[in-house]
Design a protein around this motif. Structure first.
Motif, PDB file in Angstrom:
ATOM      1  N   GLY A 434      -9.793  -8.199   0.586  1.00  0.00           N
ATOM      2  CA  GLY A 434      -9.037  -8.114   1.946  1.00  0.00           C
ATOM      3  C   GLY A 434      -7.824  -6.159   1.854  1.00  0.00           C
ATOM      4  O   GLY A 434      -8.757  -5.215   1.388  1.00  0.00           O
ATOM      5  N   GLY A 435      -7.035  -6.156   2.502  1.00  0.00           N
ATOM      6  CA  GLY A 435      -6.333  -5.213   2.277  1.00  0.00           C
ATOM      7  C   GLY A 435      -5.702  -4.659   1.238  1.00  0.00           C
ATOM      8  O   GLY A 435      -5.491  -4.971   0.555  1.00  0.00           O
ATOM      9  N   MET A 436      -4.665  -3.739   1.997  1.00  0.00           N
ATOM     10  CA  MET A 436      -3.259  -3.715   1.369  1.00  0.00           C
ATOM     11  C   MET A 436      -2.250  -2.857   2.278  1.00  0.00           C
ATOM     12  O   MET A 436      -2.223  -2.924   3.119  1.00  0.00           O
ATOM     13  CB  MET A 436      -4.060  -2.073   0.194  1.00  0.00           C
ATOM     14  N   ASP A 437      -1.267  -3.135   1.731  1.00  0.00           N
ATOM     15  CA  ASP A 437       0.193  -2.823   1.537  1.00  0.00           C
ATOM     16  C   ASP A 437       0.720  -1.360   1.409  1.00  0.00           C
ATOM     17  O   ASP A 437       0.178  -1.554  -0.004  1.00  0.00           O
ATOM     18  CB  ASP A 437       1.386  -4.083   1.740  1.00  0.00           C
ATOM     19  N   PHE A 438       1.206  -0.743   1.701  1.00  0.00           N
ATOM     20  CA  PHE A 438       0.898   0.591   1.280  1.00  0.00           C
ATOM     21  C   PHE A 438       2.571   1.292   2.095  1.00  0.00           C
ATOM     22  O   PHE A 438       2.877   1.386   2.919  1.00  0.00           O
ATOM     23  CB  PHE A 438       0.480   1.483   1.967  1.00  0.00           C
ATOM     24  N   ARG A 439       3.162   2.057   1.053  1.00  0.00           N
ATOM     25  CA  ARG A 439       4.694   1.649   0.834  1.00  0.00           C
ATOM     26  C   ARG A 439       4.344   3.761   1.904  1.00  0.00           C
ATOM     27  O   ARG A 439       5.034   4.799   0.960  1.00  0.00           O
ATOM     28  CB  ARG A 439       5.279   2.137   0.051  1.00  0.00           C
ATOM     29  N   ALA A 440       4.205   3.921   3.282  1.00  0.00           N
ATOM     30  CA  ALA A 440       4.078   5.485   3.100  1.00  0.00           C
ATOM     31  C   ALA A 440       5.395   6.120   3.696  1.00  0.00           C
ATOM     32  O   ALA A 440       5.902   6.862   3.643  1.00  0.00           O
ATOM     33  CB  ALA A 440       3.545   5.065   4.646  1.00  0.00           C
TER      34      ALA A 440
END
Length: 453
Positions: A434-440
């Motif tokens: 799947g994808g990923m979540d990133f705390r930009a």
């Protein structure tokens, strides 16, 4: 043109409040003490009091160099640039080409914000006084290499963390947008607008808006930052390469900055909106257009902080006093300027409530819990988001590495599919395929990245 005699000579035709004296020896002693205590390679200081100028360089232009800093040494000014962008906008308003309160889309029809209300209503005044509803989102300007129009186009994918016009929040991207609008209106690049309308008019011959132009000069300072426990020379931050500039690209000297501050000090209709409080910051400070305004005495100021350089400018109208400080290392230029003012008036400079700078790191740093939910190779791949483009997660014997065009960090395992970068940005993988979540951006929810490979 304004002559050197007009800039530095004669008495000011302003309030005669200043009984203070320009004690050169006391200023010099205080500045040498600051240079030693702050352990920076060099700095340049300029003072204008009732028409009398003091300009002096201290230290060296670069570690290991014998070349002294002078009042003509060029430094990067960082966010001091914001006052230049605001002044250029004011000149276009005076020309009848720009309106402070007309929606930005009237000038850039393709411009969008995440919030439809903000899209329809945001104007250049909103952009210049930091009330867009957006937090900093500085990762976009440090991690990517985009042209200015593309940088501004991606703002539509950045969700706000506050209501439009409801909260003061410092934002560099809004200044990039304002600069793009002034360029559109003027018919020239923002860089040319600043050089032609401001530098030329004030005979600021030592100033420029491009790193390449700084490095063509004989007298310029090199940037330094703390690295590996010591101070080291680092590379210049090249604003144009990262799509920004109107928020921080001005390079200047204290000699030129005194000309610039004298121009503001003289006042007049051109400056009314710039120096007028537009947004409340806290109980002690408001913000105009490119300027801090200190409520207790009306002092105008702005600082700057960019890779390897720090700066500070201030205008105290009550005392006909202007101060400029430029440094080529991690320094407290507010404190340096405050020492100058204290030697002259007996009072330090009021501190801004929320000075420009990077967000504070997260206080808690938990240790790893268990093993990753999947083999590290399962997380490796390419990921993409509309706001931040394409990044890569690479796997090796040393672990995982997250790479953007201008950002790279090892990923430390926290628990299950959660990892963290060296600067404490969470990376949550959703599944091996799947994808990923990133705390930009720490002030909003994590950004979803789609896996493309």
């Amino acid at each position: 043109m304004i002559s050197r005699r007009q800039i530095f000579g004669g008495a000011f035709a302003l309030s005669a409040a200043g009984q203070s004296k320009l004690d050169r020896d006391r200023i010099d002693t205080a500045m040498r003490d600051e240079l030693a205590s702050q352990k920076i390679p060099g700095m340049s200081v300029g003072v204008l009091l009732n028409g009398e100028a003091y300009m002096q360089g201290y230290g060296v232009r670069a570690l290991g160099s014998r070349s002294p800093v002078t009042p003509q040494t060029v430094f990067a000014t960082g966010s001091v640039t914001k006052s230049f962008t605001a002044l250029a906008a004011a000149m276009l308003v005076e020309d009848g080409k720009l309106d402070w309160d007309r929606p930005g889309r009237d000038y850039l029809p393709w411009f969008r914000m995440y919030d439809p209300l903000a899209t329809a209503q945001i104007n250049i005044r909103d952009m210049l006084c930091h009330r867009s509803g957006l937090p900093r989102y500085d990762f976009l300007r440090f991690g990517m290499m985009l042209d200015r129009a593309e940088l501004v186009r991606r703002i539509q994918f950045l969700p706000p963390n506050a209501g439009f016009r409801s909260l003061w929040q410092y934002n560099n991207l809004m200044y990039a947008t304002a600069g793009l609008i002034t360029a559109q209106v003027a018919g020239v690049a923002w860089e040319d607008l600043i050089e032609n309308r401001i530098f030329s008019r004030l005979e600021m011959g030592g100033s420029n808006v491009r790193v390449a132009d700084t490095m063509k000069r004989d007298d310029y300072a090199m940037p330094h930052e703390v690295s590996g426990g010591g101070l080291k020379q680092v590379d210049f931050y090249d604003y144009q390469k990262f799509g920004v500039g109107p928020n921080g690209a001005v390079n200047s000297t204290v000699e030129d900055l005194l000309k610039y501050l004298r121009y503001h000090l003289a006042g007049g209709p051109l400056f009314e909106q710039l120096h007028y409080p537009q947004m409340v910051v806290d109980r002690n400070n408001t913000y105009g257009l490119g300027w801090w305004i200190h409520n207790n005495d009306g002092t105008l100021s702005h600082g700057g902080s960019i890779t390897g350089f720090r700066s500070w400018i201030s205008i105290d109208r009550r005392r006909n006093l202007c101060i400029a400080v430029l440094a080529n290392g991690p320094s407290n230029t507010t404190r340096i300027a405050s020492r100058v003012r204290e030697t002259i008036t007996g009072e330090p400079i009021p501190a801004p409530g929320n000075p420009p700078g990077p967000p504070r790191p997260a206080p808690a740093e938990p240790g790893p819990v268990g093993q990753p939910a999947n083999p590290l190779s399962a997380y490796a791949g390419r990921y993409e988001s509309p706001a931040f483009g394409t990044c890569e997660v690479a796997s090796s014997r040393d672990g995982l590495t997250l790479r953007f065009p201008n950002y790279s960090s090892a990923l430390r395992h926290i628990r299950a599919d959660l990892f963290r970068t060296s600067d404490r940005r969470d990376v949550q993988f959703l599944a091996p395929s799947g994808g990923m979540d990133f705390r930009a951006e720490p002030a909003v929810e994590m950004f979803r990245f789609r896996r493309t490979r």
